[in-house]
Design an enzyme around this catalytic site. Sequence first.
Site, PDB file in Angstrom:
ATOM      1  N   CYS A   2     115.043  53.273  28.339  1.00 39.77           N
ATOM      2  CA  CYS A   2     115.853  52.076  28.590  1.00 39.77           C
ATOM      3  C   CYS A   2     115.776  51.644  30.052  1.00 39.77           C
ATOM      4  O   CYS A   2     115.533  52.450  30.946  1.00 39.77           O
ATOM      5  CB  CYS A   2     117.321  52.256  28.236  1.00 39.77           C
ATOM      6  SG  CYS A   2     117.606  52.845  26.583  1.00 39.77           S
ATOM      7  N   ARG A  27     110.047  50.240  29.823  1.00 38.31           N
ATOM      8  CA  ARG A  27     110.917  51.385  29.539  1.00 38.31           C
ATOM      9  C   ARG A  27     111.486  51.348  28.124  1.00 38.31           C
ATOM     10  O   ARG A  27     112.153  52.295  27.688  1.00 38.31           O
ATOM     11  CB  ARG A  27     112.086  51.424  30.532  1.00 38.31           C
ATOM     12  CG  ARG A  27     111.663  51.475  31.978  1.00 38.31           C
ATOM     13  CD  ARG A  27     112.864  51.530  32.888  1.00 38.31           C
ATOM     14  NE  ARG A  27     113.590  52.765  32.720  1.00 38.31           N
ATOM     15  CZ  ARG A  27     113.293  53.907  33.319  1.00 38.31           C
ATOM     16  NH1 ARG A  27     112.279  53.952  34.160  1.00 38.31           N
ATOM     17  NH2 ARG A  27     114.000  54.987  33.106  1.00 38.31           N
ATOM     18  N   TRP A  72     115.400  51.325  24.529  1.00 37.41           N
ATOM     19  CA  TRP A  72     114.511  52.154  23.717  1.00 37.41           C
ATOM     20  C   TRP A  72     115.450  53.015  22.880  1.00 37.41           C
ATOM     21  O   TRP A  72     116.151  53.880  23.392  1.00 37.41           O
ATOM     22  CB  TRP A  72     113.622  53.029  24.597  1.00 37.41           C
ATOM     23  CG  TRP A  72     112.591  53.789  23.812  1.00 37.41           C
ATOM     24  CD1 TRP A  72     111.399  53.315  23.360  1.00 37.41           C
ATOM     25  CD2 TRP A  72     112.652  55.163  23.403  1.00 37.41           C
ATOM     26  NE1 TRP A  72     110.718  54.307  22.695  1.00 37.41           N
ATOM     27  CE2 TRP A  72     111.467  55.452  22.696  1.00 37.41           C
ATOM     28  CE3 TRP A  72     113.600  56.176  23.551  1.00 37.41           C
ATOM     29  CZ2 TRP A  72     111.203  56.697  22.141  1.00 37.41           C
ATOM     30  CZ3 TRP A  72     113.332  57.424  22.993  1.00 37.41           C
ATOM     31  CH2 TRP A  72     112.142  57.665  22.303  1.00 37.41           C
ATOM     32  N   ASN A  98     121.439  54.344  30.150  1.00 36.23           N
ATOM     33  CA  ASN A  98     120.100  54.869  29.893  1.00 36.23           C
ATOM     34  C   ASN A  98     120.221  56.385  29.797  1.00 36.23           C
ATOM     35  O   ASN A  98     120.795  57.010  30.690  1.00 36.23           O
ATOM     36  CB  ASN A  98     119.193  54.467  31.071  1.00 36.23           C
ATOM     37  CG  ASN A  98     117.862  55.193  31.052  1.00 36.23           C
ATOM     38  OD1 ASN A  98     117.379  55.596  29.987  1.00 36.23           O
ATOM     39  ND2 ASN A  98     117.261  55.363  32.215  1.00 36.23           N
ATOM     40  N   GLY A  99     119.699  56.975  28.722  1.00 34.77           N
ATOM     41  CA  GLY A  99     119.788  58.431  28.567  1.00 34.77           C
ATOM     42  C   GLY A  99     120.450  58.770  27.242  1.00 34.77           C
ATOM     43  O   GLY A  99     120.488  57.946  26.324  1.00 34.77           O
ATOM     44  N   GLU A 451      92.445  62.847  25.363  1.00 36.88           N
ATOM     45  CA  GLU A 451      92.936  61.623  25.995  1.00 36.88           C
ATOM     46  C   GLU A 451      92.432  60.382  25.250  1.00 36.88           C
ATOM     47  O   GLU A 451      93.187  59.429  25.037  1.00 36.88           O
ATOM     48  CB  GLU A 451      92.514  61.618  27.472  1.00 36.88           C
ATOM     49  CG  GLU A 451      92.746  60.327  28.222  1.00 36.88           C
ATOM     50  CD  GLU A 451      94.194  59.857  28.263  1.00 36.88           C
ATOM     51  OE1 GLU A 451      95.081  60.559  27.761  1.00 36.88           O
ATOM     52  OE2 GLU A 451      94.430  58.744  28.764  1.00 36.88           O
ATOM     53  N   LYS A 455      94.836  57.601  23.470  1.00 39.87           N
ATOM     54  CA  LYS A 455      94.774  56.159  23.781  1.00 39.87           C
ATOM     55  C   LYS A 455      94.663  55.359  22.485  1.00 39.87           C
ATOM     56  O   LYS A 455      95.343  54.363  22.311  1.00 39.87           O
ATOM     57  CB  LYS A 455      93.587  55.820  24.683  1.00 39.87           C
ATOM     58  CG  LYS A 455      93.677  56.249  26.111  1.00 39.87           C
ATOM     59  CD  LYS A 455      94.610  55.446  26.979  1.00 39.87           C
ATOM     60  CE  LYS A 455      95.988  56.023  26.999  1.00 39.87           C
ATOM     61  NZ  LYS A 455      96.276  57.102  27.851  1.00 39.87           N
ATOM     62  N   GLU A 458      97.998  55.465  20.472  1.00 36.77           N
ATOM     63  CA  GLU A 458      99.088  54.738  21.118  1.00 36.77           C
ATOM     64  C   GLU A 458      99.020  53.233  20.921  1.00 36.77           C
ATOM     65  O   GLU A 458     100.023  52.603  20.619  1.00 36.77           O
ATOM     66  CB  GLU A 458      99.040  54.968  22.637  1.00 36.77           C
ATOM     67  CG  GLU A 458      99.601  56.248  23.110  1.00 36.77           C
ATOM     68  CD  GLU A 458      99.657  56.248  24.635  1.00 36.77           C
ATOM     69  OE1 GLU A 458     100.760  56.286  25.169  1.00 36.77           O
ATOM     70  OE2 GLU A 458      98.599  56.197  25.281  1.00 36.77           O
ATOM     71  N   HIS A 474      85.960  75.272  11.776  1.00 37.73           N
ATOM     72  CA  HIS A 474      87.076  76.142  11.366  1.00 37.73           C
ATOM     73  C   HIS A 474      88.144  75.377  10.589  1.00 37.73           C
ATOM     74  O   HIS A 474      89.258  75.858  10.436  1.00 37.73           O
ATOM     75  CB  HIS A 474      87.677  76.824  12.602  1.00 37.73           C
ATOM     76  CG  HIS A 474      86.670  77.657  13.319  1.00 37.73           C
ATOM     77  ND1 HIS A 474      86.233  78.866  12.822  1.00 37.73           N
ATOM     78  CD2 HIS A 474      85.968  77.443  14.454  1.00 37.73           C
ATOM     79  CE1 HIS A 474      85.313  79.363  13.644  1.00 37.73           C
ATOM     80  NE2 HIS A 474      85.141  78.512  14.646  1.00 37.73           N
ATOM     81  N   LYS A 573     107.336  53.526  28.677  1.00 37.11           N
ATOM     82  CA  LYS A 573     106.503  54.031  29.756  1.00 37.11           C
ATOM     83  C   LYS A 573     107.087  55.292  30.397  1.00 37.11           C
ATOM     84  O   LYS A 573     106.401  56.276  30.592  1.00 37.11           O
ATOM     85  CB  LYS A 573     106.337  52.929  30.806  1.00 37.11           C
ATOM     86  CG  LYS A 573     105.464  53.300  31.972  1.00 37.11           C
ATOM     87  CD  LYS A 573     104.018  53.144  31.619  1.00 37.11           C
ATOM     88  CE  LYS A 573     103.100  53.516  32.767  1.00 37.11           C
ATOM     89  NZ  LYS A 573     101.798  53.953  32.264  1.00 37.11           N
TER      90      LYS A 573
END
Length: 578
Positions: A2, A27, A72, A98-99, A451, A455, A458, A474, A573
């Site tokens: 947030c 955020r 968020w 926020n939190g 990575e 990407k 996301e 395997h 983010k």
Amino acid sequence: MCGIVGYIGEKEANDILIAGLEKLEYRGYDSAGVAVISKNNIININKKKGRVEILKNLTPLLGTYGIGHSRWSTHGVPSDRNAHPFTDQSNQFAVVHNGIIENYLELKEELRNEGVEFSSDTDSEVIVHLIAKNYQGDLKEAVLKIIKRLQGAYSFCVIKADGHEIIGARNGSPLVIGLGKKENFFASDVSAIIEHTRDVIYLNDFQIARITKENVEVFNFQGEEEALDVREVNWTLEKAQKQGYKHFMLKEIFEQPEVIKETLKVPIHVQNNFSRIIMVACGTASYAGLVGKYIIEEVAKIHVLYEIASEFRYKENLLTQNDLIIVISQSGETADTLAAVRLAKEKGAKTLGIVNVVDSTIAREVDERIYTRAGPEIGVASTKAFISQLIIMYKLAFHLAGKEFDANGVVEKIKETLAKHEEIRTLAQKYYLYQNFLYIGRNRNFPLALEGALKLKEISYIHAEAYPAGELKHGPIALVSEEMPTLAVCPRDSVYAKTFSNIEEIKAREGKVITIATEGDQEIKRVSNDVIYIPKVEEILYPLLCTIPLQLFAYYIAECRGCDIDHPRNLAKAVSVE
Ligand code: AGP
């Protein structure tokens, strides 16, 4: 996560708050809202599910101070009803938060028993009702009282209808004060206020602040006044704008040559007096740490452990004073990474932070810090921060080995790789409809496979899994079919022949393969459906070059699929909740 903003001054608050929220949208972007106090001391609120820009279509609220929020969601679905700010029943107080308030159920129950009716499903709403209940003529005192009841990580701002002040509190989630002329600000980060001021005070945990038009005061949670630690922000607003690119992510990918140049200049002064290095981070930053593990072990011959911060914080790490904990974080606010720092310090281990955001919480709390020079990274998918973290990994490895890192023309080679963007875009047009991807690589290329897959997940929402190439047989090779292409990271390095064999095994099972390979490698064409060539460089530098096509491939696939690249669903983010 947030985003929070607060403004008090002589200008109309509404537009300043909304503009600030737009900068904080990275955020969270589930809903947005502002509360502004009118001349006749009434709290007016505009709040809506969805992106901040929706607020621009609503009738502007008149008044010269107020608070704003971009959400968020943690507790309660994204909706108008769960959007901040929240007010108490008498509409005298408004809060943005926020939190997470971990004990909100207990507090809610208590307040309900006293007759309070809740208007949302959030944990945040308890704050405003608690403040209303505890207010006895001084808003700061009410905040000091209620923070004793709150468990969890938070930052919040509160206003009172006739207060002419904003109170902000911080415990675990970031909050910064901006100092202006006859105006002051609160924000979750400086990007929201840099348009107005460069003079800021980063609140520490367990601090509250009172801002008025003319004045700023900071107190600890015991109510004792503390000195103001004013700092100057050293980056400009232009750096945080798209500058003609379709998305921040694309702009940030193309900024990488400059970022590498800048980060190469960063001095490294780390003493070699520890017995173990433990890399701790989350997401992309953790993959930079994993590349670091391979490189430091190879170059400096020092044993390096690699840990995901959310795991590290709750397990037995057998830490001692002889350990060096290296945390990596773009934002410097990631809750799990921050918790790892605190845990390490508690155990007496040394902490070194590799951080992009100057003066962020992690940067302030670690024993030693190295700043990456990526500049503000706005795209939710991290790109240029990753490459700057890799550069620091190289510099650190060579420093620990007592050698100088020679990047040997890598900036030019990165530019050559970026120049292939149209080719990669064409390739994306061929592959964007697949629903699943495998990514493989060996040795230093394995973290890059991780990575690359992250990407793709996301920003395009395609399922992608990354494996060490040798691990396929395997189990995961059972997934290989015409329907599941593999992206193989296979430059001409010491494990080339081994990865080549793994690619052959995929081809033998009718899997499609796109390979990132070294210019001039004709052989690789035989086992690949498509090849993205990167320039030849010294073997150890390949991770830097391979990063580029992985980022561009994910970007263009997401573009083909029409995704909201800078605001991928469900993400934010800065992950300041655990
Ligand atoms: C990267 O694309 C991600 N959005 C995410 O994995 C990120 O790297 C992670 O949350 C860590 O963030 P930090 O670097 O700010 O600590």
